[in-house]
Design a protein around this motif. Structure first.
Motif, PDB file in Angstrom:
ATOM      1  N   GLN A 101       1.164  -1.476   0.071  1.00  9.39           N
ATOM      2  CA  GLN A 101       0.014   0.033   0.004  1.00  9.39           C
ATOM      3  C   GLN A 101       0.895   1.620  -0.175  1.00  9.39           C
ATOM      4  O   GLN A 101       1.678   1.633   1.057  1.00  9.39           O
ATOM      5  CB  GLN A 101      -1.187  -0.120   1.031  1.00  9.39           C
ATOM      6  CG  GLN A 101      -2.162   0.835   1.442  1.00  9.39           C
ATOM      7  CD  GLN A 101      -3.347   1.126   2.230  1.00  9.39           C
ATOM      8  OE1 GLN A 101      -3.796   0.438   2.255  1.00  9.39           O
ATOM      9  NE2 GLN A 101      -3.233   1.957   2.818  1.00  9.39           N
ATOM     10  N   VAL A 135     -14.400   2.307   3.383  1.00  8.55           N
ATOM     11  CA  VAL A 135     -15.274   1.237   4.495  1.00  8.55           C
ATOM     12  C   VAL A 135     -16.142   0.630   3.465  1.00  8.55           C
ATOM     13  O   VAL A 135     -16.920  -1.281   3.639  1.00  8.55           O
ATOM     14  CB  VAL A 135     -15.623   2.020   5.461  1.00  8.55           C
ATOM     15  CG1 VAL A 135     -16.174   0.732   6.515  1.00  8.55           C
ATOM     16  CG2 VAL A 135     -14.614   2.793   6.094  1.00  8.55           C
ATOM     17  N   PHE A 170     -14.412  -1.723   1.046  1.00  8.97           N
ATOM     18  CA  PHE A 170     -13.855  -2.830   1.739  1.00  8.97           C
ATOM     19  C   PHE A 170     -14.680  -4.184   1.797  1.00  8.97           C
ATOM     20  O   PHE A 170     -15.055  -5.310   2.158  1.00  8.97           O
ATOM     21  CB  PHE A 170     -13.499  -2.747   2.413  1.00  8.97           C
ATOM     22  CG  PHE A 170     -12.274  -3.498   3.413  1.00  8.97           C
ATOM     23  CD1 PHE A 170     -11.645  -4.846   2.628  1.00  8.97           C
ATOM     24  CD2 PHE A 170     -12.516  -3.657   4.825  1.00  8.97           C
ATOM     25  CE1 PHE A 170     -10.211  -5.537   3.698  1.00  8.97           C
ATOM     26  CE2 PHE A 170     -12.190  -4.540   5.433  1.00  8.97           C
ATOM     27  CZ  PHE A 170     -11.174  -6.039   5.084  1.00  8.97           C
ATOM     28  N   GLY A 225      -5.475   2.742   1.132  1.00 10.80           N
ATOM     29  CA  GLY A 225      -6.159   2.016   1.871  1.00 10.80           C
ATOM     30  C   GLY A 225      -7.746   1.297   1.625  1.00 10.80           C
ATOM     31  O   GLY A 225      -8.261   3.071   0.821  1.00 10.80           O
ATOM     32  N   ILE A 226      -8.163   0.712   1.845  1.00 14.73           N
ATOM     33  CA  ILE A 226      -7.827   0.213   3.333  1.00 14.73           C
ATOM     34  C   ILE A 226      -7.197  -1.712   1.973  1.00 14.73           C
ATOM     35  O   ILE A 226      -8.299  -1.927   1.361  1.00 14.73           O
ATOM     36  CB  ILE A 226      -9.332  -0.800   3.214  1.00 14.73           C
ATOM     37  CG1 ILE A 226      -9.791   0.355   4.498  1.00 14.73           C
ATOM     38  CG2 ILE A 226      -8.842  -2.156   4.785  1.00 14.73           C
ATOM     39  CD1 ILE A 226     -10.882   0.503   5.221  1.00 14.73           C
ATOM     40  N   SER A 227      -6.705  -1.900   3.018  1.00 13.35           N
ATOM     41  CA  SER A 227      -5.822  -3.361   2.112  1.00 13.35           C
ATOM     42  C   SER A 227      -5.687  -3.529   3.258  1.00 13.35           C
ATOM     43  O   SER A 227      -6.047  -3.600   4.270  1.00 13.35           O
ATOM     44  CB  SER A 227      -4.208  -3.024   1.764  1.00 13.35           C
ATOM     45  OG  SER A 227      -3.712  -2.091   0.826  1.00 13.35           O
ATOM     46  N   ALA A 228      -6.062  -5.353   2.400  1.00  8.91           N
ATOM     47  CA  ALA A 228      -6.212  -6.249   3.758  1.00  8.91           C
ATOM     48  C   ALA A 228      -5.946  -7.701   3.588  1.00  8.91           C
ATOM     49  O   ALA A 228      -6.100  -8.016   2.146  1.00  8.91           O
ATOM     50  CB  ALA A 228      -7.324  -6.425   4.298  1.00  8.91           C
ATOM     51  N   ARG A 260      -5.254  -5.828   8.031  1.00 10.53           N
ATOM     52  CA  ARG A 260      -5.273  -5.360   7.348  1.00 10.53           C
ATOM     53  C   ARG A 260      -4.334  -3.634   7.499  1.00 10.53           C
ATOM     54  O   ARG A 260      -3.619  -3.169   8.623  1.00 10.53           O
ATOM     55  CB  ARG A 260      -6.554  -4.154   7.046  1.00 10.53           C
ATOM     56  CG  ARG A 260      -6.773  -4.043   9.009  1.00 10.53           C
ATOM     57  CD  ARG A 260      -8.127  -3.393   8.688  1.00 10.53           C
ATOM     58  NE  ARG A 260      -9.048  -2.272   8.844  1.00 10.53           N
ATOM     59  CZ  ARG A 260     -10.023  -2.042   8.554  1.00 10.53           C
ATOM     60  NH1 ARG A 260     -11.575  -2.520   8.853  1.00 10.53           N
ATOM     61  NH2 ARG A 260     -10.559  -1.250   7.723  1.00 10.53           N
ATOM     62  N   GLY A 307      -5.077   0.762   7.159  1.00  4.92           N
ATOM     63  CA  GLY A 307      -6.333   1.760   7.071  1.00  4.92           C
ATOM     64  C   GLY A 307      -5.683   2.907   6.167  1.00  4.92           C
ATOM     65  O   GLY A 307      -4.663   2.883   5.633  1.00  4.92           O
ATOM     66  N   VAL A 308      -6.593   3.308   5.713  1.00  3.62           N
ATOM     67  CA  VAL A 308      -6.425   4.630   5.248  1.00  3.62           C
ATOM     68  C   VAL A 308      -5.812   5.121   5.352  1.00  3.62           C
ATOM     69  O   VAL A 308      -5.632   6.116   6.202  1.00  3.62           O
ATOM     70  CB  VAL A 308      -8.126   5.375   4.791  1.00  3.62           C
ATOM     71  CG1 VAL A 308      -7.999   6.438   4.205  1.00  3.62           C
ATOM     72  CG2 VAL A 308      -9.280   4.249   4.176  1.00  3.62           C
TER      73      VAL A 308
END
Length: 494
Positions: A220, A405, A408, A429-432, A443, A445-446
């Protein structure tokens, strides 16, 4: 006051569902919107009023839930604020037609059977958003439980359509319990909805890994769109991606996923860029999955996902099938009003024809950006042999709004439906990593920069949802038609 009450209830129905969705995340409110809508119908009366009540509720819902469209169109699309506001309202009115159809038809069904008809009609008609002229299946009702994996256990059987039906049926049934004449029918509906959810949850298959786990990394970079649009920042952007990729290799990753638009260069036409990426893959002995524009026959272009290995760029690539309306193409029905895309940097792409897994060390079913909201996309990927699902996205357009959000949250539904690991690489973001039960294992976050690494197990078995498609939505359509034809109020006309 009596005359205004139905309109107030309709507005409230749209607001409570919007607030139940990821973003605000007040999910218990979801059980209120069916009852509020049904009560509005009961108090509204008239031949055309229910259709208008549904349209109002739907418009309010979309305006509240997708308020981020205002910022996208104004800040990133370059539209004046008044035009951006018009875009948001126009979108709400357009999508509100779906609510209008559900509520208008419900009003034509005899009480007390409206409590049964409403959930079936909701799922059947709302599924139309997956197709033209909409192509926008954002935020199924089941999305309210995306952060509650315990509620996702039934998804491998009946998918998000089934869980969404159960939620709407619960709300309608609770409303019916408060009405003495509707109580027996409401109790039967509640027992059916709750019982089906439990039974399908118990019957859902467990995961059965088909081989050893392979270490995968998602990076990210945290690159803002303002940076991407500044040529003076391009080398720094690229250096950041190279550095994160090296860190991923140092962590033992065999496959490294780059987000959509990670580097502002084209893999198919930029020789120096292609040389750097292939040499990086060879040097680090890794496989890189990245996004880039791809040329197709006839001088057209696709939004594509590529696989790069130590041997070079794989001849197998994935061309994005589901394009973003007004972002990557202008729908035919709107061509008279818009001659170009509404957001800069993307334009008129041509959709791909098939969902083709990338032949990495683990066959990867790729969704580019908002394709993850289409349940059929993940189904097509696993049917084609994908053992792990991934999505590469650029959510920089959304800033810190509710949109990242909400976007995702769809990953958890798709992972649980298919019983597959799901990796998400997002530019900002959001990567997870989400496991096959819809649980978020890690994860970013943004606004964060960094990488995530996880050992993903390949899975080849097909869930009933994957094998049979969206059978519950089809069943809802059949039931809605049957109920409407057999229980239509005397003298009612559509």
């Amino acid at each position: 006051m009596q005359r205004a009450c139905p309109w107030f209830l309709a507005v409230l129905a749209g607001v409570v569902l919007a607030l139940a969705m990821p973003g605000p995340g007040l999910w218990p409110l979801v059980v209120l919107f069916p009852g509020l809508m049904l009560e509005a119908v009961e108090r509204g009366g008239g031949r055309w009023r229910p259709w208008l009540l549904g349209w109002l509720a739907g418009t309010v819902y979309w305006v509240v839930a997708t308020n981020w469209v205002l910022e996208v169109m104004h800040h990133y699309g370059g539209l004046p604020m008044i035009a951006a506001l018009g875009s948001l309202l126009g979108m709400g009115v357009y999508l509100g037609v779906i609510w209008s159809l559900v509520v208008g038809l419900t009003a034509r069904v005899r009480p007390p059977w409206r409590v049964w008809f409403f959930p079936f009609a909701w799922v059947a008609i709302d599924a139309l958003r997956r197709f033209q002229p909409y192509q926008f299946p954002w935020s199924d009702v089941a999305l309210v439980f995306s952060n509650t994996p315990a509620m996702l256990g039934s998804l491998p059987i009946w998918g998000a359509s089934g869980l969404g039906w159960a939620v709407v049926a619960l709300g309608a049934g609770l409303w019916g319990l408060a009405r003495p004449g509707d109580r027996p029918v409401a109790v039967a509906l509640l027992v059916t909805a709750i019982g089906s959810t439990i039974v399908f949850g118990v019957l859902s298959p467990m995961i059965e890994p088909s081989g050893p786990a392979i270490r995968v990394a998602v990076i990210q970079p945290g690159t803002t769109l303002e940076e991407k649009w500044d040529p003076g920042e391009w080398q720094e952007i690229a250096d950041r991606v190279w550095a994160l990729t090296r860190r991923a290799a140092d962590a033992g990753a065999e496959i490294v996923l780059w987000p959509e638009s990670a580097v502002p260069f084209r893999l198919d036409t930029d020789e120096s860029y292609r040389k750097i990426v292939t040499e990086l893959a060879a040097e680090l002995d890794i496989q890189i999955v990245l996004n880039s524009v791809g040329e197709i026959a006839g001088g057209k272009y696709a939004n594509s996902a590529y696989l790069v290995t130590r041997d070079g760029v794989s001849p197998v690539r994935y061309d994005k099938v589901h394009l973003v309306p007004f972002g990557e193409y202008v729908p035919p029905w709107a061509a008279f009003a818009f001659t170009d895309a509404l957001v800069r940097e993307v334009g008129r792409f041509t959709p791909g024809e098939t969902v083709t897994p990338l032949p990495a060390a683990l066959p990867l079913g790729v969704a580019v950006c908002y394709e993850v909201v289409f349940p059929g996309h993940s189904t097509a990927a696993v049917r084609a042999g994908a053992e792990v699902l991934v999505t590469l996205t650029n959510d920089g357009w959304y800033g810190f709004s509710w949109a990242p959000v909400q976007h995702f949250a769809h990953v958890g539904l798709r992972a649980a439906e298919q019983r597959r690991w799901f990796a998400r690489a997002a530019l900002t973001g959001i990567s997870a990593f989400v496991d096959p039960y819809g649980r978020v294992r890690s994860r970013l976050g943004v606004g964060e920069q960094g990488l995530l690494v996880a050992d993903l197990q390949p899975i080849t078995t097909l869930t009933p949802r994957a094998r049979w498609g969206d059978w519950w939505a089809i069943g809802c359509a059949i039931m809605a038609v049957a109920l409407f034809l057999s229980l239509r109020s005397r003298g009612s006309k559509i």
